[in-house]
Write an enzyme that holds these catalytic residues in place. Structure first.
Site, PDB file in Angstrom:
ATOM      1  N   ASP A  62      -9.661  -4.175  -5.233  1.00 49.86           N
ATOM      2  CA  ASP A  62      -9.091  -3.235  -4.270  1.00 49.86           C
ATOM      3  C   ASP A  62      -9.658  -1.837  -4.512  1.00 49.86           C
ATOM      4  O   ASP A  62      -9.425  -1.236  -5.563  1.00 49.86           O
ATOM      5  CB  ASP A  62      -7.565  -3.228  -4.420  1.00 49.86           C
ATOM      6  CG  ASP A  62      -6.868  -2.467  -3.305  1.00 49.86           C
ATOM      7  OD1 ASP A  62      -7.530  -1.700  -2.597  1.00 49.86           O
ATOM      8  OD2 ASP A  62      -5.645  -2.652  -3.146  1.00 49.86           O
ATOM      9  N   SER A  80       0.844  -1.186   0.000  1.00 44.50           N
ATOM     10  CA  SER A  80       0.000   0.000   0.000  1.00 44.50           C
ATOM     11  C   SER A  80       0.887   1.247   0.000  1.00 44.50           C
ATOM     12  O   SER A  80       1.691   1.427  -0.906  1.00 44.50           O
ATOM     13  CB  SER A  80      -0.956  -0.036   1.194  1.00 44.50           C
ATOM     14  OG  SER A  80      -1.957   0.937   1.067  1.00 44.50           O
ATOM     15  N   HIS A  96      -7.933  -5.026  -0.867  1.00 37.22           N
ATOM     16  CA  HIS A  96      -6.696  -4.407  -0.409  1.00 37.22           C
ATOM     17  C   HIS A  96      -5.929  -5.304   0.554  1.00 37.22           C
ATOM     18  O   HIS A  96      -4.705  -5.247   0.620  1.00 37.22           O
ATOM     19  CB  HIS A  96      -7.022  -3.071   0.269  1.00 37.22           C
ATOM     20  CG  HIS A  96      -5.834  -2.183   0.450  1.00 37.22           C
ATOM     21  ND1 HIS A  96      -5.132  -1.649  -0.611  1.00 37.22           N
ATOM     22  CD2 HIS A  96      -5.215  -1.728   1.574  1.00 37.22           C
ATOM     23  CE1 HIS A  96      -4.142  -0.902  -0.151  1.00 37.22           C
ATOM     24  NE2 HIS A  96      -4.168  -0.935   1.171  1.00 37.22           N
TER      25      HIS A  96
END
Length: 441
Positions: free
Chosen positions: A379, A294, A414
């Site tokens: 995501d 991320s 995610h």
């Protein structure tokens, strides 16, 4: 960045809520209700005196205005007051100092003390305290070499008992591994903490190393134990966390020094940590793997552009590498709320700043380490096309023949695929890539 609390006496549930303190831009405060020297009062953790918070108290006979708040624990430049736990016999403060979580206990009528722990780098917090009058408190503790424990703390004496420890199947002894805290010197002279674990038998030797980083949103990467990581450690691969600016390990100032106009510190800190581990003989560039996900994937992408020769291989999971174009699109779910973290690139100065470090924009015609990039098709935080665009540009411009793998999990968001076993498969893929690049069986 601004808060407001409304309170109600539970004995009069039909009464209207009352505002404890009206919101003021930039003022954060968090009230609680407990006893001080046997008398009921309000406790208010507030940043009105400084960014690391202070603790105030006020009589509980009424809802006090801010002019009635009285200082109990002053603001300190080097100590972050993260929280407090109230008990009939003690006030327990959750602090952060020197990059580590600290529990400070203030028993009524006795001297204050800090909880002592066995490892140099660790994770620690007070578990939910549900019995207000209990003379004991429960703590959750773990380290890179020590599985999660539930510890019972006697508030008056500080004595501890381990009530439960997460089991590890097979032969395992925490003392076979050494947990260490190192400090790297950043380009501007700032000392950056590193948490490191390696086999005791490898002390004094140069070994393969897996370096992890994040550095955003004020999140603290306190060292944690991982059963899967034993696959690394048992093969002689050391593991380290670079606690770079942008995280919260050294308080609010540490976070602010790695966001918006100061985001470059996150990247230079990570590079400094890698260089320090090499200079200390812990590892070498041809034995160094790095990883982040991320916003940590943004970190990995940025340092690969800046210092590709420093690393042997890299893993980027759901990487936020197309940060400029994403932040230019206000229709995406998180863009507008993320302006506080990255800035609004509609402003020319911010646009230039983000463009200067955005991984996608700064891919160069140079040799890059071997890379594994993983995206999630579902995501909503970091859309899969960010990683896809980045990999496509890398394949076009990089001058090496090193492996560049791109995997899009078609059923993942995610946080990766759902389910315990799928999570293990994800780790297995990552470790197989790292072992292959480092030449480990």
């Amino acid at each position: 960045t601004t808060s407001e609390a409304w309170v109600l006496n539970a004995e009069t549930p039909q009464a209207p809520f009352v505002c404890l303190a009206p919101r003021v831009e930039g003022h954060e405060y968090f009230p609680d209700h407990g006893q001080l020297d046997g008398a009921w009062c309000w406790f208010i953790r507030t940043n009105q005196d400084g960014i690391n918070f202070a603790l105030y108290y006020a009589p509980a006979t009424e809802v006090p205005g801010r002019e009635q708040w009285q200082a109990l624990v002053p603001h300190r430049e080097a100590v972050m007051l993260e929280g407090l736990s109230l008990n009939a016999g003690a006030l327990t403060l959750s602090l952060r100092e020197g990059g580590l979580p600290i529990i400070e206990v203030r028993p009524q009528g006795l001297a204050a003390y800090r909880v002592e722990l066995p490892d140099a780098a660790y994770s620690l917090y007070v578990q939910d305290s549900l019995e207000f009058a209990s003379p004991r408190l429960r703590l959750r503790y773990e380290a890179l070499n020590r599985p999660a424990q539930v510890r019972q703390l006697e508030l008056a004496s500080g004595a501890q008992v381990v009530l439960k420890q997460t089991p590890v199947l097979g032969a395992f002894d925490a003392d076979d591994y050494v947990s260490e805290r190192l400090w790297a010197t950043a380009a501007d002279g700032t000392q950056v903490p590193i948490s490191l674990v390696r086999r005791r038998q490898d002390l004094g030797q140069t070994v393969p190393l897996y370096l992890y980083g994040y550095g955003a949103y004020g999140e603290s990467l306190d060292p944690w134990f991982s059963h899967a990581r034993l696959s690394l450690l048992q093969r002689g691969v050391a593991f380290a966390i670079a606690h770079v600016r942008g995280g919260g390990e050294l308080g609010e100032a540490w976070y602010r020094a790695g966001k918006q106009a100061h985001k470059h510190n996150t990247f230079s800190d990570f590079i400094a940590c890698a260089e320090h581990l090499v200079a200390q003989g812990v590892t070498a560039p041809d034995r160094l793997a790095i990883s982040g996900g991320s916003a940590g994937g943004l970190l990995i992408g940025a340092v690969l552009n800046l210092r590709p020769e420093l690393f042997r291989c890299a893993v980027a999971e759901v990487p936020f590498v197309d940060v400029l174009n994403t932040m230019l699109d206000p229709d995406l779910p998180l863009t507008v709320t993320e302006y506080d973290e990255w800035g609004n690139p509609e402003e020319p100065e911010v646009y230039a700043r983000i463009k200067a470090y955005a991984p996608y924009e700064n891919v160069k015609a140079q040799a890059y380490p071997a890379m594994l990039v993983v995206a999630g098709y579902n995501d909503s935080r970091v859309q899969y096309w960010e990683a896809a665009k980045w990999v496509a540009r890398l394949r076009t411009r990089k001058t090496d023949d090193n492996l560049l793998l791109f995997k899009t999990e078609m059923g993942a968001g995610h946080g990766g695929m759902s389910g315990r076993y799928q999570g293990l498969k994800d780790v297995a893929l990552e470790y197989a890539f790292v072992f292959g690049e480092l030449g480990i069986a």
